[in-house]
Motif scaffolding. Structure first.
Motif, mmCIF file in Angstrom:
data_model
loop_
_atom_site.group_PDB
_atom_site.id
_atom_site.type_symbol
_atom_site.label_atom_id
_atom_site.label_comp_id
_atom_site.label_asym_id
_atom_site.label_seq_id
_atom_site.Cartn_x
_atom_site.Cartn_y
_atom_site.Cartn_z
ATOM 1 N N GLY A 276 0.798 -1.214 0.000
ATOM 2 C CA GLY A 276 0.000 0.000 0.000
ATOM 3 C C GLY A 276 0.831 1.265 0.000
ATOM 4 N N CYS A 277 0.303 2.289 0.630
ATOM 5 C CA CYS A 277 0.914 3.621 0.627
ATOM 6 C C CYS A 277 2.190 3.641 1.460
ATOM 7 N N VAL A 278 3.257 4.248 0.902
ATOM 8 C CA VAL A 278 4.544 4.265 1.584
ATOM 9 C C VAL A 278 4.645 5.385 2.618
ATOM 10 N N PHE A 279 3.748 6.354 2.555
ATOM 11 C CA PHE A 279 3.798 7.484 3.489
ATOM 12 C C PHE A 279 3.547 6.991 4.909
ATOM 13 N N ALA A 280 4.511 7.242 5.783
ATOM 14 C CA ALA A 280 4.456 6.693 7.142
ATOM 15 C C ALA A 280 3.220 7.144 7.905
ATOM 16 N N ASN A 281 2.758 8.367 7.640
ATOM 17 C CA ASN A 281 1.604 8.899 8.369
ATOM 18 C C ASN A 281 0.337 8.893 7.521
ATOM 19 N N CYS A 282 0.246 7.939 6.631
ATOM 20 C CA CYS A 282 -0.933 7.829 5.767
ATOM 21 C C CYS A 282 -2.195 7.710 6.629
ATOM 22 N N PRO A 283 -3.134 8.636 6.499
ATOM 23 C CA PRO A 283 -4.335 8.582 7.357
ATOM 24 C C PRO A 283 -5.194 7.352 7.102
ATOM 25 N N GLU A 284 -5.227 6.892 5.851
ATOM 26 C CA GLU A 284 -6.035 5.708 5.551
ATOM 27 C C GLU A 284 -5.441 4.469 6.212
ATOM 28 N N ARG A 285 -4.112 4.349 6.203
ATOM 29 C CA ARG A 285 -3.487 3.216 6.883
ATOM 30 C C ARG A 285 -3.784 3.271 8.381
ATOM 31 N N THR A 286 -3.723 4.463 8.952
ATOM 32 C CA THR A 286 -3.996 4.607 10.383
ATOM 33 C C THR A 286 -5.393 4.102 10.724
ATOM 34 N N GLU A 287 -6.361 4.465 9.888
ATOM 35 C CA GLU A 287 -7.730 4.014 10.146
ATOM 36 C C GLU A 287 -7.865 2.511 9.925
ATOM 37 N N LEU A 288 -7.172 1.993 8.915
ATOM 38 C CA LEU A 288 -7.223 0.552 8.667
ATOM 39 C C LEU A 288 -6.584 -0.227 9.817
ATOM 40 N N ASP A 303 -17.436 -4.539 4.104
ATOM 41 C CA ASP A 303 -17.108 -3.134 3.839
ATOM 42 C C ASP A 303 -15.654 -2.828 4.183
ATOM 43 N N ALA A 304 -15.205 -3.307 5.345
ATOM 44 C CA ALA A 304 -13.827 -3.053 5.760
ATOM 45 C C ALA A 304 -12.842 -3.767 4.842
ATOM 46 N N GLU A 305 -13.192 -4.990 4.433
ATOM 47 C CA GLU A 305 -12.281 -5.747 3.578
ATOM 48 C C GLU A 305 -12.208 -5.159 2.172
ATOM 49 N N ALA A 306 -13.339 -4.637 1.670
ATOM 50 C CA ALA A 306 -13.327 -3.972 0.367
ATOM 51 C C ALA A 306 -12.493 -2.694 0.433
ATOM 52 N N ARG A 307 -12.609 -1.986 1.525
ATOM 53 C CA ARG A 307 -11.820 -0.765 1.721
ATOM 54 C C ARG A 307 -10.333 -1.094 1.796
ATOM 55 N N LEU A 308 -10.020 -2.160 2.509
ATOM 56 C CA LEU A 308 -8.633 -2.603 2.620
ATOM 57 C C LEU A 308 -8.069 -2.964 1.250
ATOM 58 N N TYR A 309 -8.844 -3.710 0.458
ATOM 59 C CA TYR A 309 -8.367 -4.133 -0.865
ATOM 60 C C TYR A 309 -8.115 -2.921 -1.759
ATOM 61 N N ARG A 310 -9.040 -1.980 -1.779
ATOM 62 C CA ARG A 310 -8.873 -0.788 -2.625
ATOM 63 C C ARG A 310 -7.627 -0.008 -2.229
ATOM 64 N N TRP A 311 -7.364 0.074 -0.938
ATOM 65 C CA TRP A 311 -6.210 0.840 -0.468
ATOM 66 C C TRP A 311 -4.906 0.297 -1.056
ATOM 67 N N GLY A 312 -4.784 -1.022 -1.142
ATOM 68 C CA GLY A 312 -3.562 -1.599 -1.691
ATOM 69 C C GLY A 312 -3.573 -1.735 -3.197
#
Length: 353
Positions: A276-288, A303-312
């Motif tokens: 996924g996102c390489v930014f250490a403080n990625c807000p989406e990663r924090t919520e995930l 819903d959470a798993e679909a959100r997780l998949y889209r993020w990566g």
């Protein structure tokens, strides 16, 4: 003797079986001690010294192969040759015999006359032995000798009558070959020919089934995804060669995105720090990560798993270095101060795989 070799279950290498079982238990036990590991090592030494098992392995497999090399004179000898082929394929293809009962080296050596005879090799392949050939090519000490020659000169009709299971076994051998020789082997003429034979005869389904063989090798996931876009465009050997050449040049960021697609749902939750996102403080990663803490393993939250998949899966890579990815332009902009020392980042990002 015929009944023993053709009908009785082969039970060899008792020490080898016990050593493997003990080694797995010790490796899986996080609290195993040095004494446990030394005991497992001593059992392994005893297994390696079990020369009687090795000698018996050579004898059994050599006799089975000999029955294949002799032209049958009557129906009884033909029946014996058929049973010998079935038993040989069983030994050659089953981890139970190759690994646990230590038949691997003996089988590879005994199969040399089979691999060097086009007619017998075709019969062996039709009986389900093709995975054994590719396993030997990938892992045996003879992989660059007669095993490689057998793969190179494999008759076209040897690919007939392959089951989904045998094709999966072949592709497991190819993954092992990549692991052993490096990904540059994918672009070789020999490797290209194998991929072309599989696709031209069996289509995309084998690649789809093989796409999750390994979470470190994305070759078959890549092939299925690319070819499914324009199946008719890859009906020639040259087109497959060009595609495999592209595979060897896939940027690291895209490899990680493909790897994300191969992972199981649990695997994605466990690998949030790498993909996924390489930014250490990625807000989406924090919520995930917060969702991960609340998640109960085995309880599905679509819903959470679909959100997780889209993020990566929807990350966009830096168009300059092609080694890092971001889930949004905002994350890329925020990370620029950290990333610019490694790459002169540009504003545009590529999304095409």
């Amino acid at each position: 003797m015929d009944a023993f070799l053709l009908m009785e279950p082969l039970d060899l290498a008792r020490w080898r079986a016990e050593a493997l079982a003990r080694g797995r238990v010790v490796a899986a036990d996080l609290e195993s001690t040095d004494e446990d590991r030394m005991a497992a090592g001593a059992l392994e030494d005893r297994a390696q010294a079990d020369l009687a098992a090795y000698q018996m392995s050579f004898f059994v497999t050599d006799v089975l192969v000999a029955w294949l090399l002799v032209s049958p004179l009557d129906s009884a000898e033909q029946d014996r040759a058929t049973k010998a082929m079935g038993r040989l394929v069983e030994y050659a293809s089953s981890p139970r015999y190759r690994d646990v009962q230590a038949l691997g080296d003996a089988l590879t050596d005994a199969l040399r006359p089979v691999y060097e005879s086009p007619d017998i090799l075709v019969r062996f392949s039709h009986a389900g032995g093709l995975p054994a050939l590719f396993n030997d090519w990938a892992t045996s000490v003879a992989k660059d000798g007669y095993c490689k020659s057998a793969v190179r000169s494999l008759p076209v009709n040897a690919w007939e009558h392959q089951t989904p299971e045998s094709l999966l076994g072949v592709m497991k051998g190819l993954v092992d070959k990549i692991s052993d020789a490096g990904e540059e082997v994918v672009a070789t003429k020999l490797f290209t020919g194998v991929i072309y034979r599989i696709y031209s005869r069996y289509g995309l389904e084998p690649f789809e089934r093989a796409s999750t063989i390994s979470d470190s090798c994305i070759l078959f996931y890549f092939l299925h995804r690319r070819i499914s876009r324009k199946p008719a465009a890859y009906r020639s050997h040259d087109a497959i060669r060009v595609l495999l050449k592209k595979y060897t040049n896939i940027p690291e960021a895209i490899r990680r995105r493909h790897g994300w697609g191969i992972l199981t749902v649990s695997g994605r939750w466990d690998c949030l720090e790498y993909y996924g996102c390489v930014f250490a403080n990625c807000p989406e990663r924090t919520e995930l990560l917060e969702l991960k803490v609340r998640r109960q393993r085995g309880v599905c939250n679509p819903d959470a798993e679909a959100r997780l998949y889209r993020w990566g899966d929807e990350t966009r890579m830096c168009s300059t270095c092609k080694t890092v990815s971001y889930c949004s332009a905002a994350c890329q902009k925020a990370d620029r101060i950290f990333h610019k020392s490694q790459c002169k980042a540009k504003d545009d990002m590529e999304t095409d795989v």
